[in-house]
Design an enzyme around this catalytic site. Structure first.
Site, PDB file in Angstrom:
ATOM      1  N   ASN A   9       0.873  -1.176   0.000  1.00 23.77           N
ATOM      2  CA  ASN A   9       0.000   0.000   0.000  1.00 23.77           C
ATOM      3  C   ASN A   9       0.908   1.224   0.000  1.00 23.77           C
ATOM      4  O   ASN A   9       1.520   1.542   1.014  1.00 23.77           O
ATOM      5  CB  ASN A   9      -0.893  -0.033   1.259  1.00 23.77           C
ATOM      6  CG  ASN A   9      -1.740   1.216   1.383  1.00 23.77           C
ATOM      7  OD1 ASN A   9      -1.793   2.039   0.473  1.00 23.77           O
ATOM      8  ND2 ASN A   9      -2.412   1.356   2.522  1.00 23.77           N
ATOM      9  N   TRP A  10       0.972   1.869  -1.153  1.00 23.73           N
ATOM     10  CA  TRP A  10       1.924   2.980  -1.286  1.00 23.73           C
ATOM     11  C   TRP A  10       1.403   4.268  -0.664  1.00 23.73           C
ATOM     12  O   TRP A  10       2.119   5.264  -0.601  1.00 23.73           O
ATOM     13  CB  TRP A  10       2.280   3.204  -2.772  1.00 23.73           C
ATOM     14  CG  TRP A  10       2.985   2.041  -3.403  1.00 23.73           C
ATOM     15  CD1 TRP A  10       3.357   0.865  -2.800  1.00 23.73           C
ATOM     16  CD2 TRP A  10       3.418   1.929  -4.773  1.00 23.73           C
ATOM     17  NE1 TRP A  10       3.986   0.036  -3.698  1.00 23.73           N
ATOM     18  CE2 TRP A  10       4.035   0.659  -4.912  1.00 23.73           C
ATOM     19  CE3 TRP A  10       3.345   2.766  -5.889  1.00 23.73           C
ATOM     20  CZ2 TRP A  10       4.568   0.214  -6.129  1.00 23.73           C
ATOM     21  CZ3 TRP A  10       3.877   2.338  -7.104  1.00 23.73           C
ATOM     22  CH2 TRP A  10       4.483   1.075  -7.217  1.00 23.73           C
ATOM     23  N   LYS A  11       0.147   4.262  -0.246  1.00 21.40           N
ATOM     24  CA  LYS A  11      -0.457   5.446   0.394  1.00 21.40           C
ATOM     25  C   LYS A  11      -0.200   6.688  -0.472  1.00 21.40           C
ATOM     26  O   LYS A  11      -0.208   6.582  -1.686  1.00 21.40           O
ATOM     27  CB  LYS A  11       0.057   5.593   1.829  1.00 21.40           C
ATOM     28  CG  LYS A  11      -0.132   4.302   2.628  1.00 21.40           C
ATOM     29  CD  LYS A  11       0.132   4.467   4.095  1.00 21.40           C
ATOM     30  CE  LYS A  11      -0.061   3.127   4.812  1.00 21.40           C
ATOM     31  NZ  LYS A  11       0.093   3.224   6.269  1.00 21.40           N
ATOM     32  N   HIS A  95      -9.366   1.336   5.236  1.00 18.91           N
ATOM     33  CA  HIS A  95      -8.076   1.517   5.907  1.00 18.91           C
ATOM     34  C   HIS A  95      -8.245   2.443   7.113  1.00 18.91           C
ATOM     35  O   HIS A  95      -9.041   3.372   7.078  1.00 18.91           O
ATOM     36  CB  HIS A  95      -7.049   2.087   4.922  1.00 18.91           C
ATOM     37  CG  HIS A  95      -5.651   2.012   5.448  1.00 18.91           C
ATOM     38  ND1 HIS A  95      -5.157   2.923   6.357  1.00 18.91           N
ATOM     39  CD2 HIS A  95      -4.663   1.108   5.234  1.00 18.91           C
ATOM     40  CE1 HIS A  95      -3.912   2.569   6.660  1.00 18.91           C
ATOM     41  NE2 HIS A  95      -3.589   1.482   5.991  1.00 18.91           N
ATOM     42  N   GLU A  97      -6.576   4.803   8.105  1.00 17.98           N
ATOM     43  CA  GLU A  97      -6.375   6.229   7.794  1.00 17.98           C
ATOM     44  C   GLU A  97      -7.639   6.820   7.178  1.00 17.98           C
ATOM     45  O   GLU A  97      -7.960   7.993   7.390  1.00 17.98           O
ATOM     46  CB  GLU A  97      -5.148   6.389   6.885  1.00 17.98           C
ATOM     47  CG  GLU A  97      -3.863   6.117   7.676  1.00 17.98           C
ATOM     48  CD  GLU A  97      -2.731   5.470   6.906  1.00 17.98           C
ATOM     49  OE1 GLU A  97      -2.751   5.489   5.662  1.00 17.98           O
ATOM     50  OE2 GLU A  97      -1.815   4.918   7.553  1.00 17.98           O
ATOM     51  N   GLU A 167      -4.972  -4.767  10.765  1.00 18.88           N
ATOM     52  CA  GLU A 167      -3.921  -3.767  10.953  1.00 18.88           C
ATOM     53  C   GLU A 167      -4.152  -3.033  12.269  1.00 18.88           C
ATOM     54  O   GLU A 167      -4.962  -2.093  12.329  1.00 18.88           O
ATOM     55  CB  GLU A 167      -3.946  -2.743   9.809  1.00 18.88           C
ATOM     56  CG  GLU A 167      -3.728  -3.337   8.432  1.00 18.88           C
ATOM     57  CD  GLU A 167      -3.175  -2.312   7.458  1.00 18.88           C
ATOM     58  OE1 GLU A 167      -2.068  -2.534   6.966  1.00 18.88           O
ATOM     59  OE2 GLU A 167      -3.831  -1.289   7.221  1.00 18.88           O
ATOM     60  N   GLY A 173       2.933   2.427  10.738  1.00 17.05           N
ATOM     61  CA  GLY A 173       3.863   3.532  10.533  1.00 17.05           C
ATOM     62  C   GLY A 173       4.631   3.922  11.786  1.00 17.05           C
ATOM     63  O   GLY A 173       5.300   4.952  11.817  1.00 17.05           O
ATOM     64  N   SER A 213       3.864  -2.033  10.326  1.00 21.70           N
ATOM     65  CA  SER A 213       5.319  -2.138  10.516  1.00 21.70           C
ATOM     66  C   SER A 213       5.868  -3.520  10.194  1.00 21.70           C
ATOM     67  O   SER A 213       6.830  -3.985  10.819  1.00 21.70           O
ATOM     68  CB  SER A 213       5.720  -1.714  11.949  1.00 21.70           C
ATOM     69  OG  SER A 213       5.358  -0.368  12.172  1.00 21.70           O
TER      70      SER A 213
HETATM   71  P1  13P Z   1       3.349   0.397   7.647  1.00 23.07           P
HETATM   72  O1  13P Z   1       3.862  -0.886   7.063  1.00 23.07           O
HETATM   73  O2  13P Z   1       4.080   1.610   7.132  1.00 23.07           O
HETATM   74  O3  13P Z   1       3.271   0.350   9.144  1.00 23.07           O
HETATM   75  O4  13P Z   1       1.847   0.586   7.115  1.00 23.07           O
HETATM   76  C1  13P Z   1       0.957  -0.467   7.227  1.00 23.07           C
HETATM   77  C2  13P Z   1      -0.280  -0.102   6.519  1.00 23.07           C
HETATM   78  O5  13P Z   1      -1.037   0.758   6.940  1.00 23.07           O
HETATM   79  C3  13P Z   1      -0.570  -0.788   5.254  1.00 23.07           C
HETATM   80  O6  13P Z   1      -1.857  -0.520   4.819  1.00 23.07           O
END
Ligand code: 13P
Length: 253
Positions: A9-11, A95, A97, A167, A173, A213
């Site tokens: 997931n490149w966000k 997600h 976020e 998650e 993150g 992470s």
């Molecule tokens: P990280 O791997 O940067 O913690 O992010 C996980 C995530 O939110 C994937 O959707």
């Protein structure tokens, strides 16, 4: 035997040209990967160009969200037909976020899941608790509510087409990863909720990713757990070598 699924997931990272470069590197790195499903989710802006890069390869395309309406006056949004046309196979939905910053609710998650399935694409449904919720002893309530919300009115056939990404919000993150045991225990619980809704054969077939992470150095332990069928990777998916190292850990299981 459930097939591992490792998704990046490149966000909101990578310009279009950077996305194309990274996609090309990943395609090259994973060309001999046989047993693990590899998925990347660039931004909308880069998705069509990345689609051209991954076409005919063993890398699949996802987008990071959709709107549940077919078309119309929804400034800033993208419809399922638009992502289907470019060849996306997966849609990340719910997600944390999106839930935290963009008013995603159980109801909108459910609408997006249904729209995705109706178009023949597959949702990656994200669930997870905050640290406050875990410490407050309501982890199971929170996850059950999220699962029941996302799967409301979905048939067993449709449920089989979904992937769940567990998650924990406190691990996203932050560099703080759930221990193998925490992740396994929670994912076994998630599977038990699916069993309550759909029965054993569906719950045993649905894949549950861990996200938060996940990195090359912890991937082996996490992916070795019975109820962890892959990863949804943020930071470590932004470089082809670290993303590939996680895929290799899945291949080696
Ligand atoms: P990280 O791997 O940067 O913690 O992010 C996980 C995530 O939110 C994937 O959707």
């Amino acid at each position: 035997m459930r097939q591992y699924i490792i998704a990046g997931n490149w966000k909101m990272n990578k310009t279009v040209s950077e996305s194309v470069t990274l996609a090309k590197q990943i395609v090259e790195a994973v060309k001999d990967v046989k047993n693990t499903e590899v998925v990347i989710a660039p931004t909308y802006l880069a998705a069509a160009k990345v689609a051209d890069v991954v076409k005919g390869t063993n890398v699949k395309l996802a987008v990071q969200d959709i709107h549940w309406k077919d078309q119309g006056a929804f400034t800033g949004k993208v419809s399922i037909d638009m992502v289907k046309e470019i060849g996306a196979e997966y849609v990340i939905i719910g997600h944390s976020e999106q839930r935290q910053y963009f008013h995603e609710t159980e109801e909108t998650v459910n609408l997006k899941v249904k729209k995705t399935l109706s178009a023949g694409l597959k949702p990656i449904i994200c669930i997870g608790e905050t640290l406050e919720e875990r410490n407050g002893g309501i982890l199971e309530n929170v996850l059950t509510t999220q699962i029941k919300g996302a799967y409301q009115d979905l048939s067993a056939d449709d449920a089989l087409k979904t992937v769940i990404a567990y998650e924990p919000v406190w691990a996203i993150g932050t560099g703080v990863v759930a221990t193998d045991e925490q992740a396994q225990d929670t994912q076994a619980f998630v599977r038990s909720v699916m069993k309550n809704i759909y029965g054993e054969s569906v719950s045993e077939a649905v894949r549950i990713q861990y996200g938060g992470s996940m990195k090359p150095d912890n991937a082996k332990g996490l992916l070795g757990q019975k109820d962890i069928d892959g990863g949804l990777i943020g930071g470590a998916a932004l470089k082809s070598d670290s993303f590939f190292a996680i895929i290799a850990a899945a291949e080696a299981q």
